[in-house]
Design a protein around this motif. Structure first.
Motif, short mmCIF file in Angstrom:
data_model
loop_
_atom_site.label_atom_id
_atom_site.label_comp_id
_atom_site.label_asym_id
_atom_site.label_seq_id
_atom_site.Cartn_x
_atom_site.Cartn_y
_atom_site.Cartn_z
N LYS A 44 30.55 -35.00 -12.22
CA LYS A 44 31.51 -34.44 -11.26
C LYS A 44 32.56 -33.64 -12.03
N PHE A 45 32.75 -32.37 -11.63
CA PHE A 45 33.80 -31.58 -12.26
C PHE A 45 35.16 -32.09 -11.81
N VAL A 46 36.03 -32.28 -12.79
CA VAL A 46 37.40 -32.67 -12.49
C VAL A 46 38.32 -31.60 -13.07
N LEU A 47 39.18 -31.06 -12.22
CA LEU A 47 40.14 -30.05 -12.67
C LEU A 47 41.32 -30.76 -13.34
N SER A 48 41.53 -30.44 -14.62
CA SER A 48 42.64 -31.06 -15.34
C SER A 48 43.96 -30.48 -14.85
N GLU A 49 45.01 -31.26 -15.05
CA GLU A 49 46.34 -30.75 -14.74
C GLU A 49 46.64 -29.58 -15.66
N PRO A 50 47.57 -28.69 -15.26
CA PRO A 50 47.96 -27.62 -16.18
C PRO A 50 48.38 -28.21 -17.53
N VAL A 51 47.98 -27.53 -18.61
CA VAL A 51 48.28 -28.05 -19.95
C VAL A 51 49.77 -27.89 -20.24
N THR A 52 50.42 -29.00 -20.48
CA THR A 52 51.84 -29.00 -20.84
C THR A 52 52.04 -29.95 -22.01
N LEU A 53 53.28 -30.05 -22.43
CA LEU A 53 53.62 -30.99 -23.49
C LEU A 53 53.15 -32.41 -23.15
N GLU A 54 53.32 -32.77 -21.88
CA GLU A 54 53.01 -34.14 -21.46
C GLU A 54 51.52 -34.36 -21.23
N THR A 55 50.79 -33.34 -20.80
CA THR A 55 49.39 -33.56 -20.39
C THR A 55 48.37 -33.20 -21.46
N GLN A 56 48.78 -32.53 -22.55
CA GLN A 56 47.80 -32.09 -23.54
C GLN A 56 47.13 -33.29 -24.21
N THR A 57 45.83 -33.21 -24.37
CA THR A 57 45.08 -34.29 -25.03
C THR A 57 44.22 -33.76 -26.17
N ILE A 58 43.93 -32.48 -26.16
CA ILE A 58 43.10 -31.88 -27.20
C ILE A 58 43.93 -30.87 -27.97
N VAL A 59 43.73 -30.80 -29.27
CA VAL A 59 44.52 -29.87 -30.07
C VAL A 59 44.29 -28.44 -29.59
N ARG A 60 45.37 -27.68 -29.63
CA ARG A 60 45.35 -26.26 -29.29
C ARG A 60 44.77 -25.97 -27.91
N SER A 61 45.07 -26.83 -26.94
CA SER A 61 44.71 -26.52 -25.56
C SER A 61 45.54 -25.33 -25.12
N SER A 62 44.95 -24.50 -24.27
CA SER A 62 45.68 -23.31 -23.81
C SER A 62 46.42 -23.61 -22.52
N PRO A 63 47.74 -23.34 -22.50
CA PRO A 63 48.50 -23.53 -21.26
C PRO A 63 48.22 -22.44 -20.23
N ASP A 64 47.45 -21.42 -20.62
CA ASP A 64 47.15 -20.31 -19.70
C ASP A 64 45.87 -20.54 -18.90
N LEU A 65 45.13 -21.55 -19.25
CA LEU A 65 43.83 -21.75 -18.63
C LEU A 65 43.81 -22.98 -17.74
N ALA A 66 42.99 -22.93 -16.70
CA ALA A 66 42.69 -24.11 -15.89
C ALA A 66 41.34 -24.63 -16.37
N TYR A 67 41.32 -25.90 -16.77
CA TYR A 67 40.10 -26.50 -17.32
C TYR A 67 39.48 -27.45 -16.30
N SER A 68 38.19 -27.25 -16.03
CA SER A 68 37.44 -28.23 -15.22
C SER A 68 36.39 -28.85 -16.13
N ILE A 69 36.34 -30.18 -16.15
CA ILE A 69 35.46 -30.88 -17.08
C ILE A 69 34.49 -31.76 -16.32
N CYS A 70 33.23 -31.75 -16.78
CA CYS A 70 32.23 -32.68 -16.26
C CYS A 70 31.53 -33.33 -17.43
N LEU A 71 31.45 -34.66 -17.40
CA LEU A 71 30.68 -35.39 -18.41
C LEU A 71 29.29 -35.62 -17.84
N PHE A 72 28.27 -35.37 -18.64
CA PHE A 72 26.91 -35.58 -18.13
C PHE A 72 26.08 -36.42 -19.10
N ASP A 73 25.02 -36.98 -18.56
CA ASP A 73 24.10 -37.81 -19.34
C ASP A 73 22.68 -37.47 -18.87
#
Lengths: 201, 177
Positions: free
Chosen positions: B46-75
């Motif tokens: 299931k694709f999940v749209l991450s919150e906008p990248v900010t100081l508080e929400t960043q989890t990966i190095v060098r995330s872009s605050p200009d992009l909207a990221y949708s992530i899906c984990l698959f197996d």
């Protein structure tokens, strides 16, 4: 016999330790060393590596990117230029104000983001994390890097609450000419130091 | 002779440990990243749209605050997975990362690139054929599908929120019966 076996085991353990440590060091995962990369592109101190995101990258590069640029795009989608020094070659620090200026890039879109020296967004008031083509237009542009408050957000990169920092220029969908001849076709933004806070007495 | 054996064991141990460490780093980091995303509440398929990248929400190095990221984990252990991203008016891409961090498939989601598909079938079966969609063969079952859409303003991010509901990431058997 047992003494000899112990001696051999000691050599093997020492070898494993050195092997693991050297692999991590050469990949830049310990000791602060950055691997020397074959595809490094440097234009006016803006440094990129065309191997990021590529399957053919060296094992050292792949390990480095896995740690410091996980889920990065390959160069046909985006290229990433990092700069850690101003036009005089001095480290970028929050105690100084800078003017960043440049022109549009040969690409679909570009942005510049300020990160601390660990690669994370720096603490900044007003979410002034980045500047971009949308806010600054398609022609010549300039913006300020400062820890001060109350500046125009669309042309400000806030360096508040960091010590040393880096600027990351992202270029999305770069033109083929830029990828082929980056030294000729990249329009590297300049970073002019304006003033610095005087040292505490 | 004993000295020669000791030196040989020492050298072989260094080389073996060096090579194995290098080869395992991307896999270990990717496994940890997938586990961390799972712990943050990102489900599989299931694709999940991450919150906008900010100081508080960043989890990966060098995330872009200009992009909207949708992530899906698959197996892929239980069969092929169908992934599709809705087109976007601006920079957009769908990237499939395998278990060793390689980007094995990239598609543009930019509406201006009308000839490029935003859909792909992921499988570990190198004989798998799809007449409808491109196919990406992966060597390991787990991976990450990542959609990036350029959204440097709150208004654009809100538009992505609506559009991202059209993104698909699910077992092929569920979408193509």
């Amino acid at each position: 016999m047992i003494k000899t076996a112990l001696k051999y085991s000691l050599f093997v353990c020492l070898g494993i330790f050195i092997g693991v440590l050297s692999a991590l060091w050469m990949s830049g995962l310990v000791g602060g060393h950055r691997p020397k990369l074959a595809a490094t592109v440097v234009v006016d101190n803006w440094t990129a590596d065309w191997a990021i995101g590529a399957k053919g990258a060296t094992p050292y590069m792949r390990a480095f990117v896995a740690r410091y640029g996980l889920l990065a795009l390959p160069k046909t989608e985006a290229v990433y230029f990092v700069r850690t020094v101003d036009d005089d070659g001095d480290a970028l620090v929050s105690s100084c104000d800078y003017r960043v200026s440049g022109e549009a890039q040969m690409a679909k879109w570009w942005s510049i983001t300020l990160y601390n020296d660990k690669g994370y967004l720096a603490a900044s008031e007003g979410d002034a994390y980045s500047i971009d083509q949308t806010g600054l237009g398609d022609g010549s542009w300039s913006a300020e890097v400062s820890a001060k408050e109350g500046l125009n957000k669309s042309s400000l990169l806030s360096s508040k609450n960091v010590d040393r920092f880096e600027l990351l220029l992202r270029i999305y969908k770069p033109d083929a000419e830029l990828l082929e001849f980056p030294h000729k076709n990249l329009r590297p933004p300049s970073i002019l130091r304006l003033s610095c806070q005087s040292e505490a007495p | 002779m004993k000295k020669l054996i000791a030196i040989s064991l020492f050298v072989v141990a260094i080389i073996t440990a060096h090579v194995l460490t290098l080869r395992s780093v991307p896999s270990v980091i990717m496994t940890k990243a997938i586990a961390a995303m799972g712990k943050r509440g990102i489900p599989e398929y299931k694709f999940v749209l991450s919150e906008p990248v900010t100081l508080e929400t960043q989890t990966i190095v060098r995330s872009s605050p200009d992009l909207a990221y949708s992530i899906c984990l698959f197996d892929l252990s239980n069969g092929p997975v169908f992934v599709s991203g809705a087109k976007w008016h601006g920079y957009g891409s769908l990237t499939i990362f395998d278990g060793v961090t390689d980007a094995v498939y990239i598609a543009s989601l930019d509406a201006a690139d009308t000839n490029i598909s935003g859909s792909v079938v992921l499988t570990m079966d190198d004989k798998f054929i799809s007449k409808e969609h491109p196919v990406a063969i992966l060597n390991k079952p787990k991976g990450i599908a990542l959609i990036r859409r350029l959204a440097p303003s709150t208004a654009l991010f809100e538009r992505v929120q609506t559009l991202s509901e059209l993104d698909l990431c699910s077992p092929l058997s569920a979408t193509h019966k």
